[in-house]
Design a protein around this motif. Sequence first.
Motif, mmCIF file in Angstrom:
data_model
loop_
_atom_site.group_PDB
_atom_site.id
_atom_site.type_symbol
_atom_site.label_atom_id
_atom_site.label_comp_id
_atom_site.label_asym_id
_atom_site.label_seq_id
_atom_site.Cartn_x
_atom_site.Cartn_y
_atom_site.Cartn_z
ATOM 1 N N ARG A 27 -4.390 1.004 -1.035
ATOM 2 C CA ARG A 27 -4.037 1.411 0.315
ATOM 3 C C ARG A 27 -5.345 1.456 1.095
ATOM 4 O O ARG A 27 -6.263 2.184 0.714
ATOM 5 N N PHE B 18 6.520 9.572 -2.803
ATOM 6 C CA PHE B 18 5.389 8.792 -2.298
ATOM 7 C C PHE B 18 5.064 9.264 -0.881
ATOM 8 O O PHE B 18 5.954 9.416 -0.052
ATOM 9 N N LEU C 116 2.414 3.831 9.844
ATOM 10 C CA LEU C 116 2.745 3.081 8.639
ATOM 11 C C LEU C 116 2.527 1.579 8.790
ATOM 12 O O LEU C 116 1.970 0.927 7.909
ATOM 13 N N ILE C 117 2.948 1.031 9.924
ATOM 14 C CA ILE C 117 2.837 -0.421 10.127
ATOM 15 C C ILE C 117 1.365 -0.854 10.103
ATOM 16 O O ILE C 117 1.014 -1.847 9.473
ATOM 17 N N SER D 68 -2.999 4.462 12.580
ATOM 18 C CA SER D 68 -2.282 5.577 13.159
ATOM 19 C C SER D 68 -0.899 5.720 12.553
ATOM 20 O O SER D 68 -0.347 6.787 12.495
ATOM 21 N N MET E 145 -0.936 0.547 8.510
ATOM 22 C CA MET E 145 -1.377 0.653 7.120
ATOM 23 C C MET E 145 -1.004 -0.608 6.335
ATOM 24 O O MET E 145 -1.795 -1.099 5.524
ATOM 25 N N GLY F 61 0.792 -1.227 0.000
ATOM 26 C CA GLY F 61 0.000 0.000 0.000
ATOM 27 C C GLY F 61 0.822 1.274 0.000
ATOM 28 O O GLY F 61 0.269 2.368 0.022
ATOM 29 N N VAL F 62 2.163 1.163 -0.011
ATOM 30 C CA VAL F 62 2.989 2.365 0.050
ATOM 31 C C VAL F 62 3.039 3.075 -1.299
ATOM 32 O O VAL F 62 2.744 4.262 -1.397
ATOM 33 N N GLN F 63 3.405 2.329 -2.351
ATOM 34 C CA GLN F 63 3.639 3.002 -3.626
ATOM 35 C C GLN F 63 2.438 2.974 -4.565
ATOM 36 O O GLN F 63 2.011 3.992 -5.071
ATOM 37 N N ARG G 231 -2.931 -5.136 3.421
ATOM 38 C CA ARG G 231 -2.716 -6.525 3.020
ATOM 39 C C ARG G 231 -3.903 -7.403 3.427
ATOM 40 O O ARG G 231 -4.250 -8.350 2.722
ATOM 41 N N GLU G 232 -4.537 -7.066 4.544
ATOM 42 C CA GLU G 232 -5.734 -7.810 4.951
ATOM 43 C C GLU G 232 -6.862 -7.590 3.935
ATOM 44 O O GLU G 232 -7.523 -8.534 3.508
ATOM 45 N N PHE H 209 -0.695 -3.675 7.572
ATOM 46 C CA PHE H 209 -1.600 -4.746 8.010
ATOM 47 C C PHE H 209 -2.977 -4.604 7.389
ATOM 48 O O PHE H 209 -3.552 -5.558 6.877
ATOM 49 N N PRO I 295 1.574 7.339 5.710
ATOM 50 C CA PRO I 295 1.257 7.780 7.068
ATOM 51 C C PRO I 295 2.535 7.961 7.885
ATOM 52 O O PRO I 295 3.566 7.386 7.541
ATOM 53 N N LYS I 296 2.432 8.681 8.981
ATOM 54 C CA LYS I 296 3.653 8.969 9.752
ATOM 55 C C LYS I 296 4.324 7.687 10.235
ATOM 56 O O LYS I 296 3.661 6.698 10.538
ATOM 57 N N ARG J 254 2.865 -9.375 8.100
ATOM 58 C CA ARG J 254 2.159 -8.082 8.055
ATOM 59 C C ARG J 254 0.775 -8.202 7.431
ATOM 60 O O ARG J 254 0.410 -7.453 6.529
ATOM 61 N N ILE J 255 0.028 -9.220 7.893
ATOM 62 C CA ILE J 255 -1.356 -9.356 7.430
ATOM 63 C C ILE J 255 -2.278 -9.362 8.648
ATOM 64 O O ILE J 255 -2.047 -10.111 9.592
ATOM 65 N N GLY J 256 -3.307 -8.525 8.591
ATOM 66 C CA GLY J 256 -4.297 -8.533 9.648
ATOM 67 C C GLY J 256 -5.274 -9.682 9.453
ATOM 68 O O GLY J 256 -5.621 -10.011 8.331
#
Lengths: 473, 94
Positions: free
Chosen positions: A315, B87, A326-327, A324, A329, A309-311, A334-335, A331, B90-91, B15-17
């Motif tokens: 997203r 790009f 980046l991490i 809140s 985001m 979702g970064v590039q 990708r979910e 999760f 988020p922070k 990194r998957i919810g």
Amino acid sequence: MNLHELTAHQIIKDKVNPRELRKALEERISAVDKRVKAVLRLCPDKGEVGKGVLSGVPIAIKDNICIKDHLTTCASHILDGFKPPYDATVITKLRNAGANLLCSTNMDEFAFGSSTENSFYGPTHNPWDLERVPGGSSGGSAAAVASDQATMALGSDTGGSIRQPASFCGVVGLKPTYGRVSRYGLIAFGSSLDQIGPLTKDVEDSALLLNVIAGYDPNDSTSVDTPVPDYTKSLIKDVKGLKIGIPKEYFIEGIDKEVKDAVWAAINLLKKLGADYKEISLPHTEYAVPTYYIVATSEASSNLARFDGVQYGLRSKAAKKEISDLIDMYFASREAGFGKEAKRRIMLGTYALSSGYYEAYYLRALKVRTLIKRDFDEAFKSVDCIITPTSPTGAFKIGEKTEDPLSMYLSDIFTISTNLAGIPGISIPCGFMKNNLPVGLQILAKPFAEEALFKVAYTYEQNTEWHKQKPKL
Amino acid sequence: MITKKDVEYVAKLARIGFSESEIEQFTKQLGAILEYIGKLNELDISKVEPTSHVLPIKNVYREDVLKKSLPVEEVMKIAVAKDKNQFKVPKVIE
């Protein structure tokens, strides 16, 4: 004959008008794709007619091969809106050969599957029986060619993804030797296994298309710098003195009797035409599926780490309040972006590569891969090619295997070893079952011996009528 | 045997919810798949070298020649969120 039914070599020979041809294919798609659902989107027709060996030939492209400025999604939600800023090398080669890029075709998400049911856009239907799967993961490409919605198509094959759908849909599917065709611009699944290859209405078209896409590419460091022969020169009706190996491990319990009978009838026909066969052994065959599901998922988990979702792509917008940083985001994206099978494979691969399990799973699988490769090296010392069924059954019903991932994995039992060993393989039609479903014959050869495959496949095809049958739609 | 805790740990690495019910379903399915993969333990591989790649190519080098890259503006068209030619995300830190 209707224009949409023509093969590429007929189109070239008869100098068919490219404008009329494109129109005929688009009309065919409008008429039947509501039922087949093989086509995801049309490529814009710029009205230009390219010059070259495939001048004006309409070709369908699996949705994991990058086409510049054209939506390319791997049939995944996570690649929403992704329009690659460059062409894959095979696309550049097709453009240079004058081919007409017709449409993107459906697939299992990221090529994870054997039925084209794992697509974000919904399943493709088998043109021979709409209640059945077309196979996968290149099911959209195979079904499009079988239902005359494309003259030819490109697919990709990581564990059987070209050959198995070719078998289920009654078309010709070729997986070239690993390194024969550039993977630059193919969105990676299992980098040591993936190959792009042709899905066509007959063997001659397969050779024509391989001529165009094969060859060394500095942009793919695993493509091999060996000369590309003119594969159409191998289209010779002659198998006299050919030594065929029949691996006893491929004719086991669980294989459909009608499939077995059709394959044996083909072997006997080749014998009548002057070939000789003998039983051989590929003793590590039963370990191919578990080896593959470690190697392929490990490579996939690493390759799919880039979708975060970064590039580009999706997203997650579930964002704003909950997300809140980046991490979070990663999760959430990708979910939301990956389907069930993609998640399952990423999880399995991540587990196999994780600290403490690497040796027990990944390293062990790489060692068994050596044993599987050695089986083939040994076999090819005494035979020119190996013949097997492409899949143990005909096309299964939509929904039949979706709840049982293991039984789905086992439908690739005869195609997976080929990718682990890096050798070329072709599936050609060799008969029909009582319920009118096509059966596929798989021919395997040594690395870079595609010419041998074409020669055997062409001889068989020209002595049979199976490839001329059309599904009623 | 893979446990629910293992699956939660791997999900974090990947990194998957996941929802609670998905974790349970995956624990069951991954367990069955791993059990099947356990078949590989039948083989003696103590004297076998691994094959990570079928081709006999090792490192592939090229001449260090300057070439044009893809135009930045073209590439930035794919961005989900951007600020000029960068790009936007988020922070990252508090």
